[in-house]
Design a protein around this motif. Sequence first.
Motif, PDB file in Angstrom:
ATOM      1  N   ASP A 134       0.830  -1.203   0.000  1.00 26.65           N
ATOM      2  CA  ASP A 134       0.000   0.000   0.000  1.00 26.65           C
ATOM      3  C   ASP A 134       0.870   1.262   0.000  1.00 26.65           C
ATOM      4  O   ASP A 134       2.099   1.195   0.068  1.00 26.65           O
ATOM      5  CB  ASP A 134      -0.933  -0.014   1.210  1.00 26.65           C
ATOM      6  N   TRP A 150       0.898  -8.842   2.256  1.00 23.23           N
ATOM      7  CA  TRP A 150       0.230  -7.541   2.195  1.00 23.23           C
ATOM      8  C   TRP A 150       0.872  -6.637   3.236  1.00 23.23           C
ATOM      9  O   TRP A 150       0.814  -6.918   4.435  1.00 23.23           O
ATOM     10  CB  TRP A 150      -1.265  -7.696   2.464  1.00 23.23           C
ATOM     11  N   GLN A 152       0.505  -2.972   4.666  1.00 23.69           N
ATOM     12  CA  GLN A 152      -0.399  -1.828   4.671  1.00 23.69           C
ATOM     13  C   GLN A 152       0.398  -0.525   4.684  1.00 23.69           C
ATOM     14  O   GLN A 152       1.611  -0.521   4.829  1.00 23.69           O
ATOM     15  CB  GLN A 152      -1.345  -1.933   5.855  1.00 23.69           C
ATOM     16  N   GLU A 187       0.646 -10.647   6.625  1.00 24.65           N
ATOM     17  CA  GLU A 187       0.079  -9.303   6.578  1.00 24.65           C
ATOM     18  C   GLU A 187       0.768  -8.452   7.634  1.00 24.65           C
ATOM     19  O   GLU A 187       0.869  -8.853   8.792  1.00 24.65           O
ATOM     20  CB  GLU A 187      -1.423  -9.352   6.854  1.00 24.65           C
ATOM     21  N   SER A 190      -0.347  -1.282   9.224  1.00 28.81           N
ATOM     22  CA  SER A 190       0.060   0.077   8.903  1.00 28.81           C
ATOM     23  C   SER A 190       1.068   0.636   9.897  1.00 28.81           C
ATOM     24  O   SER A 190       0.916   0.451  11.107  1.00 28.81           O
ATOM     25  CB  SER A 190      -1.148   1.013   8.876  1.00 28.81           C
TER      26      SER A 190
END
Length: 193
Positions: A134, A150, A152, A187, A190
Amino acid sequence: MLLRRLRSLERADADALAVCLGARYREALADSRAGAVLVPESLLEAAGPTTRIVVADPARAAAEAARLLHPVRATPAAIDPTARLAHGVRLGRSARIGAYAVVGEDVTIGDRVVIGPHVVIEHGVVLGDDVRLDARVVVHQGAVLGHRVWCQAGVVLAGQGFGFASDQEGHRRTPQVGGCVLGDDVEVGSGSC
């Protein structure tokens, strides 16, 4: 009634589906204005909205409903014209690279990778298939990411640690040279480093 979104019991309106995970949320269920509520069988007769969807696992049902009511907007495979790719980048099929992303030399990018805006990937990094980075993720050299990773927004991987050698002459930085390896199906939240 058309349900358009998933919301908490407290914030749901008539166009929202809410979830009641169990008896400890009985009071919030009673006060909810949701159009419909996912409930366990034990709360079928509890006070609250009249439209109930009885499910064995409300949390799992809510996750499925969230995917249906709030789908991730797919963007076409493309490289934004403002992105910078250095020499030797190996680009997999259907990769997407966002605005102002910077990809260093000899980076390997797997199939269907999504690289968000302002991402920085230093030289020699390896990204497996279906990786998602991201906005503003930084992946320093020495990092290897498996498939379906993933990261963030704002994640920093393989950055320099705080290693110092200290003696009478003062403190000297010790290079951190171990790298960073993330396996498949990881994952990272953030802002993590």
